[in-house]
Enzyme design. Sequence first.
Site, mmCIF file in Angstrom:
data_model
loop_
_atom_site.group_PDB
_atom_site.id
_atom_site.type_symbol
_atom_site.label_atom_id
_atom_site.label_comp_id
_atom_site.label_asym_id
_atom_site.label_seq_id
_atom_site.Cartn_x
_atom_site.Cartn_y
_atom_site.Cartn_z
ATOM 1 N N TYR A 45 -4.078 -20.187 7.730
ATOM 2 C CA TYR A 45 -4.206 -19.219 6.649
ATOM 3 C C TYR A 45 -2.949 -19.148 5.789
ATOM 4 O O TYR A 45 -1.834 -18.985 6.293
ATOM 5 C CB TYR A 45 -4.505 -17.815 7.195
ATOM 6 C CG TYR A 45 -4.484 -16.766 6.100
ATOM 7 C CD1 TYR A 45 -5.522 -16.693 5.188
ATOM 8 C CD2 TYR A 45 -3.387 -15.918 5.932
ATOM 9 C CE1 TYR A 45 -5.483 -15.781 4.144
ATOM 10 C CE2 TYR A 45 -3.344 -15.001 4.890
ATOM 11 C CZ TYR A 45 -4.385 -14.940 3.996
ATOM 12 O OH TYR A 45 -4.353 -14.044 2.962
ATOM 13 N N HIS A 75 0.799 -12.953 -8.008
ATOM 14 C CA HIS A 75 0.933 -11.632 -7.397
ATOM 15 C C HIS A 75 2.006 -10.765 -8.068
ATOM 16 O O HIS A 75 2.166 -9.603 -7.714
ATOM 17 C CB HIS A 75 1.256 -11.773 -5.903
ATOM 18 C CG HIS A 75 0.056 -12.170 -5.076
ATOM 19 N ND1 HIS A 75 -0.671 -13.297 -5.321
ATOM 20 C CD2 HIS A 75 -0.537 -11.562 -4.006
ATOM 21 C CE1 HIS A 75 -1.655 -13.393 -4.440
ATOM 22 N NE2 HIS A 75 -1.602 -12.358 -3.643
ATOM 23 N N ASN A 189 4.364 -11.124 1.975
ATOM 24 C CA ASN A 189 3.750 -10.308 3.023
ATOM 25 C C ASN A 189 4.851 -9.503 3.701
ATOM 26 O O ASN A 189 5.899 -10.047 4.056
ATOM 27 C CB ASN A 189 3.078 -11.201 4.055
ATOM 28 C CG ASN A 189 1.572 -11.041 4.099
ATOM 29 O OD1 ASN A 189 0.932 -11.579 4.976
ATOM 30 N ND2 ASN A 189 0.993 -10.314 3.167
ATOM 31 N N TYR A 273 11.074 36.742 6.768
ATOM 32 C CA TYR A 273 10.917 35.469 7.479
ATOM 33 C C TYR A 273 11.868 34.385 6.978
ATOM 34 O O TYR A 273 12.295 33.522 7.755
ATOM 35 C CB TYR A 273 9.487 34.952 7.331
ATOM 36 C CG TYR A 273 8.445 35.693 8.129
ATOM 37 C CD1 TYR A 273 8.765 36.792 8.922
ATOM 38 C CD2 TYR A 273 7.113 35.270 8.102
ATOM 39 C CE1 TYR A 273 7.803 37.463 9.644
ATOM 40 C CE2 TYR A 273 6.144 35.938 8.829
ATOM 41 C CZ TYR A 273 6.489 37.045 9.596
ATOM 42 O OH TYR A 273 5.516 37.699 10.315
ATOM 43 N N ARG A 276 14.867 35.260 9.064
ATOM 44 C CA ARG A 276 14.646 35.397 10.503
ATOM 45 C C ARG A 276 14.063 34.122 11.125
ATOM 46 O O ARG A 276 14.324 33.822 12.297
ATOM 47 C CB ARG A 276 13.687 36.571 10.735
ATOM 48 C CG ARG A 276 13.550 36.955 12.183
ATOM 49 C CD ARG A 276 12.703 38.182 12.477
ATOM 50 N NE ARG A 276 11.974 38.769 11.387
ATOM 51 C CZ ARG A 276 10.707 39.192 11.482
ATOM 52 N NH1 ARG A 276 10.057 39.058 12.607
ATOM 53 N NH2 ARG A 276 10.112 39.759 10.453
ATOM 54 N N PHE A 321 0.933 -6.646 8.663
ATOM 55 C CA PHE A 321 1.340 -6.225 7.324
ATOM 56 C C PHE A 321 0.773 -4.864 6.938
ATOM 57 O O PHE A 321 1.197 -4.270 5.952
ATOM 58 C CB PHE A 321 0.859 -7.251 6.289
ATOM 59 C CG PHE A 321 -0.589 -7.623 6.475
ATOM 60 C CD1 PHE A 321 -1.602 -6.729 6.191
ATOM 61 C CD2 PHE A 321 -0.935 -8.875 6.970
ATOM 62 C CE1 PHE A 321 -2.940 -7.056 6.375
ATOM 63 C CE2 PHE A 321 -2.275 -9.217 7.164
ATOM 64 C CZ PHE A 321 -3.274 -8.297 6.862
ATOM 65 N N GLU A 405 -10.140 -7.120 2.091
ATOM 66 C CA GLU A 405 -9.153 -6.108 2.472
ATOM 67 C C GLU A 405 -9.779 -4.737 2.194
ATOM 68 O O GLU A 405 -9.529 -4.095 1.179
ATOM 69 C CB GLU A 405 -7.861 -6.341 1.677
ATOM 70 C CG GLU A 405 -7.255 -7.699 2.014
ATOM 71 C CD GLU A 405 -6.248 -8.209 0.998
ATOM 72 O OE1 GLU A 405 -5.874 -7.438 0.086
ATOM 73 O OE2 GLU A 405 -5.853 -9.384 1.107
#
Length: 500
Positions: A45, A75, A189, A273, A276, A321, A405
Amino acid sequence: MVHIRIPHLYDDLEKSIAKLEHDQASIVKSRSVVDEALQSDEPLYGINTGFGALANKRVGKEQLKQLQRNLILSHSVGVGDLVPRELSRLMLALKIHALGLGYSGISQKTFKRLVYFWKHDLIPAVPEKGSVGASGDLAPLAHMALPLIGYGSFWNEEGTEVMPAEKVLSEHGIEALDLQPKDGLSLINGTQLMSAYGAYVLEKSLNLMKAADLVAAMSLEALQGSIKPFDERLYRIRPHAGSQQVARNIRQLLVESEILESHRHCGKVQDPYCLRCVPQVHGASRDGLRYCCKVVETELNAVTDNPLVFENGDIISGGNFHGQPLALALDHAKIALAEFASISERRTYLLLEGHDGLPELLMEETGINSGFMIPQYTAAALVSENKVLCHPSSVDSIPTSLGQEDHVSMGSIGALKLLEVYENVEQVLAIELFTAAQALDFRKPLRPGRGVEIAHRFIRDAIPYATTDHYFKDDINRAVELLQERSVVAKVEQELARLV
């Protein structure tokens, strides 16, 4: 290998890269597995196949280098503002460290070029948006890899503008690389954008947690709050570690307080609060951030690309990944940090109400002067903005790559918002810091606890007492600088004791 830890993040990365510069046995060993596998006809792959939904398409041997080049170019589709230079630098360091673990199969020549970039402070410019946090931070890391092949840009030294990578490479007398099979996939990746943002913010948060306790102690003294809610016995019977640490810090900061003694028998039963419950609120955030640090540290020392290369020759395609572990932790970190600001703004508001002898708005003559009224508006606006930013990014998922994906983490979106939340929290605490300093001046000649007094004196060297309205933005900016420089906490620890 050097194990990277959040408290000494930058020193550890320097050590790791220095070691890898001289010892690249892990790189050579994993690359030999890839080279041997390429001699077979097995589908591998991303090495001799397409990517994502194109994983079933084989690529001929004569096109394997072009495949990796195309991967980087196709990409590199990030948009938006550029990741700040210091974060891009951290991304680069984390990528080098991860590749150096020896399971990615990157070629030694490409790895050496990344180390060269680091050593010569050549930091690629990376757009911040475009990752869905699933197959790693694909788009951002592709932009980080572009200068390797002569594309993209580098930051200048000041981080104010970018320069074409081709020009910078020429100035250094080096040529663009011809990526080898698997190089591109090893480069893009990985979870280095998410990891960088997480590590960057969490490293800063370790000091900010102490600063939040210190600022709260200043407000407690200025408001003549009770020390009883910080009694150690309360935290033995509800022993959350964060609450115990905060209560201990407050007790330490208030040692030898004349203000406490002056109202010890005043008859007041309970404080609001925001005074405290400081140990419970700050402590829960500390515990949450402790979990986040553990997750991010695991990721910093992990291998998160795909496929991964093992000593016995196996090349395994998995899902390391996927950013889900980080996505959940980064969302958690946002919420934990935001609560420091949420309770801080309430203390700031209380300081303005005119409690126990303090003048309203912390100025003796109001009407002509608005006093400290409007900085609280800013704190309120930032706290409200954080409520929107803290919506968990990890609850969303949109399928990509033609459905291959089909679940993504959106951790990159959480990472970007985490930095925004942190910066808002820093501003809110800075506003409380200089507001509490103003209120403490009205308690003189009584002296606050030693830690508070040290901090107050230090702040007054930078931000003067205000008698009339003036340009408060300068005070906010200087207070933020004191927090960013870590100087207030450092001064207290130097003269009093280490805070936990």
